[in-house]
Design an enzyme around this catalytic site. Structure first.
Site, short mmCIF file in Angstrom:
data_model
loop_
_atom_site.label_atom_id
_atom_site.label_comp_id
_atom_site.label_asym_id
_atom_site.label_seq_id
_atom_site.Cartn_x
_atom_site.Cartn_y
_atom_site.Cartn_z
N CYS A 1 0.98 -1.22 0.22
CA CYS A 1 -0.18 -0.09 0.32
C CYS A 1 0.44 0.89 -0.22
CB CYS A 1 -1.36 0.16 0.91
SG CYS A 1 -0.49 -0.68 2.65
N SER B 1 3.66 -1.84 4.11
CA SER B 1 2.78 -0.77 3.32
C SER B 1 4.31 -0.29 2.71
CB SER B 1 3.25 0.38 5.11
OG SER B 1 4.28 -0.10 5.14
N ASP B 2 4.62 0.58 2.09
CA ASP B 2 5.50 1.94 1.35
C ASP B 2 6.41 1.70 2.54
OD1 ASP B 2 7.56 2.38 0.35
OD2 ASP B 2 5.56 3.39 -1.13
N CYS B 3 7.25 2.32 2.53
CA CYS B 3 7.77 2.53 4.04
C CYS B 3 8.15 3.46 5.01
CB CYS B 3 10.14 2.58 3.47
SG CYS B 3 10.54 0.67 2.85
N SER C 1 5.36 4.38 5.81
CA SER C 1 4.05 5.22 5.73
C SER C 1 3.02 5.06 6.60
CB SER C 1 2.98 3.64 5.32
OG SER C 1 3.81 4.24 3.42
#
Length: 681
Positions: free
Chosen positions: A286, A319-321, A323
């Protein structure tokens, strides 16, 4: 009675002592590589447990005769709450006392095994043992081949090299690739990472590349998808409506994409649906941004209801890092404290946090009653079933023999070369200039800032390629090459270098100009004209072209903007025609373009680069005329369509006339024009 109580207590103590003797000792357990006798490619190796001072037979999760579900439950049940939360970040720290090793989840394989990952991580790396891996063209180029078989074959080669590197202790098994965001603006710096602007093509590419990465021949489907063995685990990202980095103060971490339900279904979600349903991808990432006000990684409808529910994802959601940290610190989502944000994300269906919020705050969220320990158990189940399917626990006999000889093989390098051939696009071939006749063309002047390029051609999310072949290296195989830079850099600000290039062009049978942009522009402010071929550069290249009737323009790098120039510059027109050809990328995404006012904007941007007084006077006269025309046209447009904006759902709604006037007149305090330049709220 007292004697009976004493007797019972004594029996219990003896039983406890006996159980303790049968239980594994934890005093000397050390899961660091220095305590192991070799590199182990699987957790459940009897010798590994012996090295750690443990008896593998004691651990049910290593019993391969049982189902993955039973084994993973045994593994999770052995952990304390604190141990559990240490496994749900991108660095899973392991639990030495039960033989569970540390694992780094973050590796990349966008167009070859990459060196990109967590800072100081050894998830995937190169050194003397594995100095490089096959580097394929960036996805935007590979997609241009429209060859689905090629897309899947590339995935197969990349995953073979990844498994070989894993056997050598140089790679992980989970790769957060591909990027399948639909490009809504060709100036977006990350366009090169993606398969392009068409949702169906993007989804088709995703399904094929993912199948290439993941599928084991003969096991492409099973009765129970959650037990299907896979080669490596892919990840489709960034979900969803994510296609902006930095633009007029808008930032990817806080951007709120305002998207209709129709556009979400037909454009932004469609590639991900195809990736999950057709590609059976094992992970989805995401994105940072909000969608209609809700952070993507905290949206239950997007994650739990759609990905895992409607589309039936067989894997994990990451998650995108950072986030979750962005939700708290940047977006101020619901003014949440860290524990609140963690609970929102986990309840939405986020299994793995690329960051440290889960590992730092999930236990506190449990203690505060915001999530339950069962929520963490569910996330761990999704994660460790994936690792079971990858052979992280039991190994994979099919790939045990892979080693250094399977990385950078001649066959793999030839496939990368073929992908480049198929992905190249010939924009124009005036007078049948190409192909060059090697019987007639004996000397070639190869000029331009990228004429001797190496790393600029590799793109981002790159690894270390097996070898580099620069343009001058390539042309040298066919003719004698006269090399001259022509420009000091890709912006061509140093005009003094044009004279050696002109001399080289004059003495050669053909001239090849190699230009384009590089990674310095990848995350830069993207509303700019002439990203690589500013007017000074155009003038310089025209000088080169005048020295030789056979000239070829090659655009390499990471974007498409300067390739438009390849239509052929009309050397007799230095006005709107020339500049609009070069600058058209600044407005290519707009559905409505007021050509006169747009011409003013583009001319104004390019004017600052012109150093010739006569030409500058000519341009200034044109600008003054177009300003008057543009202001009148803009006034009419504003009065008749005061609130009308170019429709670009999920992107920026802009009135091109207002943009031109705003930039030309420097009206920084004009609130009305500011509103036209902002994303619609």
């Amino acid at each position: 009675m007292a004697k009976i109580s004493f007797l019972l207590c004594s029996i219990l103590v003896l039983l406890a002592i006996s159980e303790a003797r049968n239980a594994p000792s934890i005093a000397t357990i050390n899961d660091s590589p220095s305590n192991l006798t070799k590199i182990y490619t699987k957790i459940c190796d009897p010798q590994r447990f012996n090295d750690l001072g443990l008896d593998m037979d004691y651990f049910t999760y290593c019993d391969s005769s049982l189902s993955y579900g039973v084994r993973v439950k045994d593994l999770i049940d052995r952990m304390t709450l604190m141990e559990k939360v240490q496994q749900i970040g991108d660095t899973a720290y392991g639990v030495p006392r039960i033989g569970l090793a540390k694992y780094e989840w973050w590796s990349e394989a966008l167009h070859g095994v990459s060196k990109v990952g967590q800072l100081n991580s050894k998830a995937t790396f190169f050194d003397d043992v594995v100095p490089g891996a096959t580097s394929f063209p960036c996805p935007i180029t590979t997609t241009a081949s429209f060859n689905q078989t090629l897309w899947k074959t590339i995935g197969q080669v990349v995953s073979t090299e990844a498994r070989a590197m894993y056997n050598l202790g140089h790679a992980g098994l989970t790769f957060w690739s591909p990027n399948i965001n639909v490009v809504r603006d060709p100036r977006w710096g990350r366009t090169l990472e993606t398969p392009g602007e068409d949702p169906f093509v993007v989804g088709t590419y995703a399904a094929n590349y993912v199948r290439g990465l993941q599928d084991i021949e003969g096991l492409e489907s099973t009765d129970d998808p959650n037990s299907r063995p896979v080669k490596v685990a892919a990840c489709c990202k960034h979900y969803a409506a994510y296609d902006v980095d930095s633009w007029l103060g808008v930032d990817r971490t806080t951007y709120d994409a305002l998207v209709t339900e129709q556009d979400m279904l037909e454009t932004f979600q469609k590639p991900f649906e195809m990736c999950v349903k057709e590609g059976d991808v094992m992970s989805v990432m995401c994105s940072f941004n909000r969608i209609n006000g809700i952070p993507a990684c905290a949206d239950q409808k997007l994650l739990k209801d759609t990905l895992r529910g409607e589309w039936d994802l067989h894997g994990y959601i990451v998650s995108d890092c950072d986030s979750i940290e962005v939700m708290v610190d940047n977006q101020k989502w619901l003014h949440d404290e860290p524990e609140d944000a963690v609970s929102q994300a986990m309840k939405a269906g986020l299994d793995l946090d690329c960051g440290n919020y889960y590992t730092n705050y999930a236990d506190k969220a449990v203690m505060q009653g915001k999530i339950s320990e069962k929520d963490i158990d569910e996330a761990l189940k999704n994660l460790y079933i994936v690792l079971m399917r990858l052979g992280f626990f039991d190994g994979s006999s099919k790939y045990e023999s892979l080693g250094k000889q399977d990385v950078c093989s001649d066959e793999n390098i030839e496939l990368a070369t073929q992908a480049a051939r198929e992905g190249m696009v010939l924009l124009k071939n005036l007078n049948g200039t190409l192909p060059l006749n090697t019987d007639e063309i004996k000397t070639i002047a190869v000029v331009g800032p990228h004429a001797n390029a190496t790393t600029a051609m590799i793109g981002n999310y790159e690894g270390i390629p097996c070898k580099y072949t620069s343009p001058i290296d390539g042309f040298s195989k066919y003719a004698e090459v006269q090399y001259a830079m022509g420009c000091g850099d890709i912006m061509c600000k140093n005009a003094s270098l044009i004279f050696p290039a002109m001399q080289a062009a004059k003495n050669a049978d053909a001239t090849v100009i190699v230009a384009g942009i590089d990674l310095n522009f990848l995350y830069a402010e993207i509303f700019m004209c002439l990203l690589s071929l500013r007017v000074g550069g155009i003038t310089n290249y025209e000088s080169l072209m005048s020295m030789n009737i056979t000239h070829i323009y090659i655009c390499i790098g990471v974007c498409v903007e300067s390739a438009i120039w390849a239509e052929e510059v009309d050397k007799h027109v230095l006005g709107v025609s020339l500049l609009r050809k070069v600058c058209v990328e600044s407005a290519i995404w707009a559905e409505e373009v007021d050509k006169h006012v747009l011409g003013v904007s583009l001319l104004w941007k390019c004017l600052s680069q012109v150093s010739f007084p006569v030409v500058k006077f000519l341009f200034t006269s044109i600008v003054i005329y177009l300003i008057l025309v543009g202001v009148v046209r803009m006034y009419i447009a504003v009065t008749q369509r005061k609130h009308r904006k170019v429709k670009e759902v999920g992107k920026f709604k802009m009135n091109v006339g207002a943009i031109a006037f705003y930039q030309l007149m420097q009206v920084r305090q004009a609130e009305y024009f500011r509103q036209l330049l902002k994303p619609v709220t």
